[in-house]
Design a protein around this motif. Sequence first.
Motif, short mmCIF file in Angstrom:
data_model
loop_
_atom_site.label_atom_id
_atom_site.label_comp_id
_atom_site.label_asym_id
_atom_site.label_seq_id
_atom_site.Cartn_x
_atom_site.Cartn_y
_atom_site.Cartn_z
N ILE A 254 0.84 -1.20 0.00
CA ILE A 254 0.00 0.00 0.00
C ILE A 254 0.88 1.25 0.00
O ILE A 254 0.66 2.18 -0.78
N LEU A 258 1.18 4.31 -2.76
CA LEU A 258 0.96 5.72 -2.44
C LEU A 258 2.17 6.56 -2.84
O LEU A 258 2.03 7.67 -3.36
N LEU A 272 0.98 -2.76 10.62
CA LEU A 272 -0.23 -2.01 10.35
C LEU A 272 -0.28 -0.67 11.09
O LEU A 272 -0.58 0.36 10.50
N LEU A 280 -1.37 8.73 7.81
CA LEU A 280 -2.06 9.90 8.37
C LEU A 280 -1.16 11.14 8.36
O LEU A 280 -1.61 12.24 8.08
N TRP A 283 -1.07 12.38 4.96
CA TRP A 283 -2.38 12.90 4.59
C TRP A 283 -2.57 14.31 5.14
O TRP A 283 -3.03 15.21 4.44
N VAL B 243 -6.06 -4.53 3.95
CA VAL B 243 -6.40 -3.23 3.36
C VAL B 243 -7.63 -2.64 4.04
O VAL B 243 -7.68 -1.45 4.35
N LEU B 246 -6.80 -1.39 7.51
CA LEU B 246 -6.08 -0.13 7.45
C LEU B 246 -7.04 1.01 7.09
O LEU B 246 -7.01 2.08 7.69
N ILE B 250 -7.83 4.42 9.41
CA ILE B 250 -7.59 5.83 9.05
C ILE B 250 -8.87 6.52 8.60
O ILE B 250 -8.86 7.70 8.26
N THR B 254 -9.62 10.61 7.77
CA THR B 254 -9.55 10.95 6.35
C THR B 254 -10.93 10.93 5.68
O THR B 254 -11.07 11.42 4.56
N ILE B 263 -6.19 -2.67 -2.66
CA ILE B 263 -5.18 -1.61 -2.58
C ILE B 263 -5.55 -0.47 -3.54
O ILE B 263 -5.48 0.70 -3.19
N GLU B 264 -5.98 -0.83 -4.74
CA GLU B 264 -6.35 0.18 -5.74
C GLU B 264 -7.43 1.11 -5.19
O GLU B 264 -7.32 2.33 -5.27
N LEU B 266 -8.21 1.75 -2.15
CA LEU B 266 -7.70 2.57 -1.04
C LEU B 266 -6.92 3.76 -1.59
O LEU B 266 -7.13 4.90 -1.17
N VAL B 267 -6.05 3.49 -2.56
CA VAL B 267 -5.21 4.54 -3.11
C VAL B 267 -6.09 5.60 -3.81
O VAL B 267 -5.92 6.80 -3.61
N LEU B 270 -7.90 7.73 -1.22
CA LEU B 270 -7.02 8.64 -0.51
C LEU B 270 -6.57 9.80 -1.39
O LEU B 270 -6.34 10.90 -0.91
N CYS B 271 -6.46 9.56 -2.68
CA CYS B 271 -5.96 10.60 -3.58
C CYS B 271 -7.07 11.54 -4.06
O CYS B 271 -6.79 12.51 -4.75
#
Lengths: 293, 272
Positions: A254, A258, A272, A280, A283, B243, B246, B250, B254, B263-264, B266-267, B270-271
């Motif tokens: 992950i 990013l 984790l 965070l 972010w 995933v 996680l 967060i 967020t 994973i895709e 999540l990314v 987040l973006c």
Amino acid sequence: MPLEVKNVEYTYSPNTPNASVALKGVDLTIDEGEFVGIIGHTGSGKSTLVQLLCGLMEPSEGQILIDGVDINNKETPKDIRKKLRLQVGMVFQYPEHQLFEETVLKDICFGPKNLGFNEEEAKKLAKDAMKKVGLPLKYAEESPFDLSGGQKRRVAIAGVLAMKPKYLILDEPTAGLDPQGREEILAQVQQMQKELGITIILVSHSMDDVARFADRIIVMNKGEKYLEGTPREIFAHDEELISLGLGIPQVTQILKRLQKEGWAVRTDIVELDAAKEEILKAWRARKGGNNHA
Amino acid sequence: MIQLENLTHTYSSEQGKNVAVDNISLEIHKGEHLAILGQNGCGKSTLAKHLNALLLPTAGRVIVEGMDTKDESKLWQIRQTVGMVFQNPDNQLVATTVEEDCAFGVENLGLEPKLIRQRVDEALATVGMSEFKEKAPHLLSGGQKQRVAIAGIIAMRPQYIVFDEPTAMLDPHGRSEVIQTMQKLNKEENITIINITHFMEEAVLADRVVVMDKGKIAFMGTPKEVFRQVERLKALHLDVPVVTELAQAIGAETGIDGDILTIEELVVSLCR
């Protein structure tokens, strides 16, 4: 004293047309009290290596030393060699398939009795071992076959622990267990290392498990030691590991993704909680930056 | 369609009775990819063995494409309709070469040799094992062996394949080989997949996830619906994908959703 592998080579069916070299030029030192993870894809030589460590096979070349003594040297008196080999316990894959006795206690006593302990001593060792693997004593008189998969596996591990090894090798101890069963076995193994000082050598296909529990990881490939280091050091080699048919822990994947998207995150993180903090932090920084813009 | 109607299976032994599957009703639709999760001993393997009459219900019925599994005259037709792949590849390989192994089942169907040849070639091509057809199975890796076992099943042209922890003994590479093959069979060959697994990352790929506990269906739904229920899963000794865990950790700060599975996803969230 450490467990040392010195320039070890192993060939199956030597001097025949089928000769195949399973290990070559392997040097390793495993210190007492360590938690070492061994990873490698099928055929990488890791099973051959652990069988040499516990004295089931002798290397074609090189030496296996325990406390500085070569366990295969015929000049060393036999009883000393035997004692040394007993310091290394081995728990095979699906060890519960090897349970055979009528009761849990009898099954665990089998090893100590073979070592010459009398009934009473063997029972005491067995009960101690049950405690170490977290098996309540109320199961002592039950048939091992009536227990759940995770509990059977504990009985099998206790059978090895009852012989009081200093080094414990576990080959895929969590295969086929449900998530909680996996977690419990690994936590128990970690406790044995932390509280009893038993050296743990964990052979695993799960990158997430070795990342979380091992102090040090050894990567085997094509019969050679390919990499050696802390989980963070090892999993920084993500592309190499993937090309070896292995992988990297999911949290590391992950973070790498990013980073590719331009996030300022570290990618050498395998846990984790640490990943959560790292994401965070990045972010907040991004959000702050956007607000100014 | 496979219909389970009040399926119950009780194992009897000297120690007493053990109800492994307790009054389950479920429909498995053609073409779907179903995952079954549950802790060790929850009855999922017992359930699986009913899907092609390896076990018969002690109460209730299992109907495979209209055929009752208790009807002995339909046994071979049922087994041809529903194939099974087990955990240990070594226990499933019987012949001395890959193609002979793959042909073992089809040969028993009494087809013409030419047709057998054709089906074996096609099956090995589907699982990507054609180049190994003259190799000895014991020289293959775990993932390759498992793919040969799958080829032996698909050569018989089943409409359903039940996988009982097919990746438990494989390394990461072998695991992804088997998963990709499973996905391909479902998407391209339209074979219904029933995957019994302890790996949450595999369950994410299914259309529908059934969670079992103590012989009953605890709950079911799409992967998103199921993995949103972290507490409920943990209480049943299960887990959510890393995933998802996680994302939930967060999520509060967020504002991203707690039902992220890959994973895709999540990314991308987040973006945003």
